[in-house]
Design a protein around this motif. Structure first.
Motif, short mmCIF file in Angstrom:
data_model
loop_
_atom_site.label_atom_id
_atom_site.label_comp_id
_atom_site.label_asym_id
_atom_site.label_seq_id
_atom_site.Cartn_x
_atom_site.Cartn_y
_atom_site.Cartn_z
N PRO A 1 0.81 -1.23 0.00
CA PRO A 1 0.00 0.00 0.00
C PRO A 1 0.84 1.28 0.00
N VAL A 2 1.92 1.29 0.76
CA VAL A 2 2.75 2.50 0.82
C VAL A 2 3.43 2.74 -0.54
N MET A 3 4.01 1.69 -1.11
CA MET A 3 4.68 1.84 -2.40
C MET A 3 3.68 2.24 -3.48
N SER A 4 2.52 1.64 -3.46
CA SER A 4 1.49 1.98 -4.43
C SER A 4 1.08 3.44 -4.31
N ALA A 5 0.92 3.92 -3.08
CA ALA A 5 0.53 5.31 -2.86
C ALA A 5 1.62 6.28 -3.32
N VAL A 6 2.88 5.93 -3.05
CA VAL A 6 4.00 6.80 -3.46
C VAL A 6 4.09 6.86 -4.98
N ILE A 7 4.03 5.71 -5.62
CA ILE A 7 4.14 5.67 -7.08
C ILE A 7 2.95 6.40 -7.71
N ALA A 8 1.75 6.12 -7.24
CA ALA A 8 0.56 6.73 -7.84
C ALA A 8 0.50 8.23 -7.60
N THR A 9 0.95 8.69 -6.45
CA THR A 9 0.98 10.14 -6.19
C THR A 9 1.98 10.81 -7.14
N SER A 10 3.11 10.18 -7.35
CA SER A 10 4.09 10.69 -8.31
C SER A 10 3.51 10.68 -9.72
N TYR A 11 2.79 9.62 -10.05
CA TYR A 11 2.15 9.50 -11.36
C TYR A 11 1.12 10.62 -11.54
N GLY A 12 0.38 10.96 -10.49
CA GLY A 12 -0.55 12.08 -10.55
C GLY A 12 0.16 13.39 -10.83
N ALA A 13 1.33 13.59 -10.23
CA ALA A 13 2.12 14.80 -10.47
C ALA A 13 2.61 14.85 -11.91
N VAL A 14 3.02 13.71 -12.44
CA VAL A 14 3.46 13.65 -13.84
C VAL A 14 2.31 14.05 -14.76
N TRP A 15 1.12 13.52 -14.49
CA TRP A 15 -0.03 13.86 -15.34
C TRP A 15 -0.46 15.31 -15.17
N TRP A 16 -0.19 15.91 -14.01
CA TRP A 16 -0.45 17.34 -13.83
C TRP A 16 0.43 18.13 -14.79
N VAL A 17 1.71 17.77 -14.85
CA VAL A 17 2.62 18.47 -15.77
C VAL A 17 2.19 18.22 -17.21
N LEU A 18 1.96 16.95 -17.56
CA LEU A 18 1.58 16.62 -18.94
C LEU A 18 0.24 17.23 -19.34
N GLY A 19 -0.77 17.03 -18.51
CA GLY A 19 -2.12 17.45 -18.87
C GLY A 19 -2.39 18.92 -18.65
N THR A 20 -2.19 19.38 -17.42
CA THR A 20 -2.56 20.74 -17.05
C THR A 20 -1.59 21.78 -17.60
N LEU A 21 -0.32 21.48 -17.56
CA LEU A 21 0.68 22.47 -17.94
C LEU A 21 1.13 22.39 -19.39
N LEU A 22 0.96 21.23 -20.03
CA LEU A 22 1.50 21.06 -21.37
C LEU A 22 0.43 20.75 -22.42
N LEU A 23 -0.20 19.59 -22.33
CA LEU A 23 -1.09 19.13 -23.40
C LEU A 23 -2.36 19.97 -23.57
N MET A 24 -3.06 20.22 -22.46
CA MET A 24 -4.30 20.99 -22.58
C MET A 24 -4.05 22.41 -23.07
N PRO A 25 -3.09 23.14 -22.50
CA PRO A 25 -2.85 24.48 -23.04
C PRO A 25 -2.39 24.46 -24.51
N ALA A 26 -1.57 23.48 -24.87
CA ALA A 26 -1.11 23.39 -26.27
C ALA A 26 -2.29 23.16 -27.21
N LYS A 27 -3.20 22.27 -26.82
CA LYS A 27 -4.37 21.96 -27.66
C LYS A 27 -5.30 23.16 -27.78
N LEU A 28 -5.41 23.96 -26.71
CA LEU A 28 -6.34 25.09 -26.70
C LEU A 28 -5.69 26.41 -27.13
N GLY A 29 -4.42 26.37 -27.51
CA GLY A 29 -3.75 27.59 -27.95
C GLY A 29 -3.43 28.55 -26.81
#
Length: 109
Positions: free
Chosen positions: A43-71
């Motif tokens: 459970p601890v390792m899963s939570a650490v990995i998944a929380t990091s994965y959420g941060a990666v998707w924040w960078v990819l989705g919120t900061l990079l992909l969505m703004p790029a798609k919407l200009g």
């Protein structure tokens, strides 16, 4: 932030924005299970990995992909972006916890 998510599919509907957001979240959860099953064994390792994965998707989705798609400007760090990071970290923590609970049951079947 849900209207810009709807704008990814050419709409401004809040309801459609939520559906798109839930579909993206389901994709992210599924890919987490596929990519990290080997390492998310406690459970601890899963939570650490998944929380990091959420941060990666924040960078990819919120900061990079969505703004790029919407200009829009990419990597804009404002109050909304930081609130979004909090949401992505909470999603990751929840994803890791749920995965840790369900994975052993699914493997027994």
């Amino acid at each position: 932030m849900i209207v810009p998510v709807a704008m990814l599919v050419g709409s401004t509907s809040v309801a459609l924005g939520w559906l798109v957001h839930l579909a993206i979240s389901a994709f992210i959860g599924t890919t987490y299970a596929i990519l990290f099953a080997r390492w998310a064994t406690t459970p601890v390792m899963s939570a650490v990995i998944a929380t990091s994965y959420g941060a990666v998707w924040w960078v990819l989705g919120t900061l990079l992909l969505m703004p790029a798609k919407l200009g829009m400007h990419m990597f804009m760090l404002n109050a909304t972006a930081w609130q979004s990071l909090t949401g992505h970290l909470m999603y990751g923590l929840l994803l890791g916890g749920v995965y840790a609970l369900l994975a052993p049951r699914l493997q027994r079947q």
